[in-house]
Write a protein that holds these residues in place. Sequence first.
Motif: not given
Length: 166
Positions: A15-38
């Motif tokens: 349960a702790v491992l699933v919770a940690l994976a869920a927190v990591w996944g949420w942070n990765a999914a909601t993190d802003s994408l790197p800006a495109k360099v023209d």
Amino acid sequence: MPETVRTTITLVVLAVLVALAAVWGWNAATDSLPAKVDRPVCVDTEVEAGDRLYPQQVTVSVYNASDRSGLAGRTMRDLEDAGFAEGRTGDAARTKVGEVAIWSTEPAGPAVRLVASYLGDVDIERREGLGPGVTVVVGKDFGRPGEGERYVEVAEAATVCGPAVD
């Protein structure tokens, strides 16, 4: 250790491992994408007297001064097929050009001479171009670029706007 205690510990650890994976996944999914360099369309490059200048080293922009739809795009594709780097295309509808013109602040420069060799009887005007690199303005009487020089010899040191290289 009784089996119920061992099962409880296993379930708590999972349960702790699933919770940690869920927190990591949420942070990765909601993190802003790197800006495109023209990348710049072209960069100024110095060429020295005696060098050879090839189409791959020259950026060309093409503008349509006629009512023929798609003329600038088709001309740009033909020049790209000849090896030139793509600048910009667009309309120059308020401009009067019979067949074809080149606009450049360096009308005797090696890049202009090289591009002109593909355009036949071209008017070369000393003026600011509309886009990056050598500006080609095509009019209603323009056909297609022809075979030009494979390269030109640089007579004196010059600056050429060419493609950005990684």
